[in-house]
Scaffold this motif. Structure first.
Motif, mmCIF file in Angstrom:
data_model
loop_
_atom_site.group_PDB
_atom_site.id
_atom_site.type_symbol
_atom_site.label_atom_id
_atom_site.label_comp_id
_atom_site.label_asym_id
_atom_site.label_seq_id
_atom_site.Cartn_x
_atom_site.Cartn_y
_atom_site.Cartn_z
ATOM 1 N N ILE A 243 -8.063 32.292 53.867
ATOM 2 C CA ILE A 243 -7.985 31.195 54.830
ATOM 3 C C ILE A 243 -7.378 29.984 54.115
ATOM 4 O O ILE A 243 -7.383 29.921 52.873
ATOM 5 C CB ILE A 243 -9.383 30.797 55.391
ATOM 6 N N ILE A 244 -6.884 29.019 54.870
ATOM 7 C CA ILE A 244 -6.439 27.762 54.258
ATOM 8 C C ILE A 244 -7.703 27.094 53.695
ATOM 9 O O ILE A 244 -8.710 26.969 54.392
ATOM 10 C CB ILE A 244 -5.773 26.813 55.297
ATOM 11 N N GLY A 245 -7.670 26.721 52.440
ATOM 12 C CA GLY A 245 -8.855 26.143 51.793
ATOM 13 C C GLY A 245 -9.657 27.211 51.046
ATOM 14 O O GLY A 245 -10.581 26.893 50.310
ATOM 15 N N GLY A 246 -9.285 28.484 51.254
ATOM 16 C CA GLY A 246 -9.999 29.571 50.593
ATOM 17 C C GLY A 246 -9.553 29.733 49.150
ATOM 18 O O GLY A 246 -8.493 29.240 48.761
ATOM 19 N N ARG B 257 -5.849 28.114 48.410
ATOM 20 C CA ARG B 257 -4.725 28.126 49.351
ATOM 21 C C ARG B 257 -4.665 26.799 50.112
ATOM 22 O O ARG B 257 -5.680 26.323 50.621
ATOM 23 C CB ARG B 257 -4.866 29.295 50.331
ATOM 24 N N THR B 258 -3.469 26.206 50.186
ATOM 25 C CA THR B 258 -3.284 24.956 50.925
ATOM 26 C C THR B 258 -2.321 25.226 52.082
ATOM 27 O O THR B 258 -1.765 26.313 52.195
ATOM 28 C CB THR B 258 -2.684 23.869 50.007
ATOM 29 N N PHE C 44 -0.329 26.816 47.193
ATOM 30 C CA PHE C 44 -1.665 26.875 46.601
ATOM 31 C C PHE C 44 -1.769 25.975 45.383
ATOM 32 O O PHE C 44 -0.756 25.611 44.782
ATOM 33 C CB PHE C 44 -2.083 28.314 46.282
ATOM 34 N N GLU C 45 -3.008 25.592 45.071
ATOM 35 C CA GLU C 45 -3.285 24.810 43.861
ATOM 36 C C GLU C 45 -3.943 25.727 42.851
ATOM 37 O O GLU C 45 -4.752 26.570 43.221
ATOM 38 C CB GLU C 45 -4.263 23.676 44.196
ATOM 39 N N LYS C 46 -3.592 25.519 41.567
ATOM 40 C CA LYS C 46 -4.107 26.403 40.510
ATOM 41 C C LYS C 46 -5.010 25.652 39.545
ATOM 42 O O LYS C 46 -4.749 24.498 39.234
ATOM 43 C CB LYS C 46 -2.922 26.888 39.674
#
Ligand code: SAM
Length: 212
Positions: A164-167, A186-187, A191-193
């Motif tokens: 999901i977005i935010g997952g 996930r954005t 995505f941010e790592k």
């Protein structure tokens, strides 16, 4: 010989001193009978903080690794989680104990069969599938969180797409000797790592993993 409760207490205290502060994770580790997930011959080592061999040249992860990854996942009751690499079923049991709805994929038939019998026997309701987990489990996507319990050469894009977005996806990535633990969130745009410590896992083998 130490009593089972004493061995469990020592393990949990050791995990706490190594930085596992999430009380729910520690309680799940205390409560789950790890000795049931390994062969009789290894039972005396069940509460040592070590990975142990299981069938088919695979391993049950070290309790510290299980606790660390679970703490990073930050499980909330009702979270829908996909696990790649069922193995013995122990990590799936920990997630289940924390109130997650767990989907788990294993590529080795014998391990899939063992876990499909053991987990319900111990009262853990986990959905298990025999397949290449690098492709995720699309029918039940999206997931709140995904955990990969084998070392990947790279991040499988199928898994990111099933969040999901935010997952978040927690996955060890590296060569076949050591891997760095990544957390990907996930954005809307990608995505941010985030990186954590180094670990050593058996290889993730599949279409988006190492070749068999
Ligand atoms: N979570 C496990 C436990 O608690 O016992 C640890 C499992 S072991 C470290 C990693 C597992 O990943 C092995 O059982 C291996 O067969 C499985 N595996 C490797 N590549 C896979 C893939 N592409 N799909 C599904 N499972 C895979």
């Amino acid at each position: 010989m130490l009593l089972l409760e004493e061995e469990k207490r020592k393990l949990v205290e050791g995990l706490w001193s190594k930085g596992i502060k999430d009380e729910n994770v520690l309680k799940a580790i205390y409560d789950i009978p790890r000795e049931k997930f390994i062969s009789d011959a290894l039972r005396k080592f069940a509460y040592d903080d070590n990975a142990l061999p299981i069938e088919c040249a695979q391993t049950i992860s070290q309790p510290f690794t299980v606790a660390y990854m679970t703490q990073v996942l930050d499980i909330k009751p009702g979270d829908k989680i996909l696990e790649i690499g069922t193995g013995s079923g122990y990590q799936a049991a920990v997630l289940c104990k924390l109130g997650a709805e767990v989907y788990s994929v294993e590529r080795i038939e014998k391990l899939f069969e063992n876990a499909s019998i053991l987990l319900p026997e111990l009262g853990f309701k986990v959905h298990i599938k025999l397949d290449d987990g690098t492709l995720g489990w699309e029918e039940n996507a999206p997931y709140d969180k995904i955990i990969v319990t084998a070392g990947a050469p790279d991040i499988p894009h199928h898994l990111v797409e099933q969040l999901i977005i935010g997952g978040k996806l927690v996955i060890p990535v590296g060569d076949q000797q050591t891997q760095k633990l990544f957390e990907l969130t996930r954005t809307e745009t990608g995505f941010e790592k985030k990186f954590y410590d180094y670990f050593k896992f058996v290889p993730l083998i599949g279409a988006e993993g190492w070749k068999a």
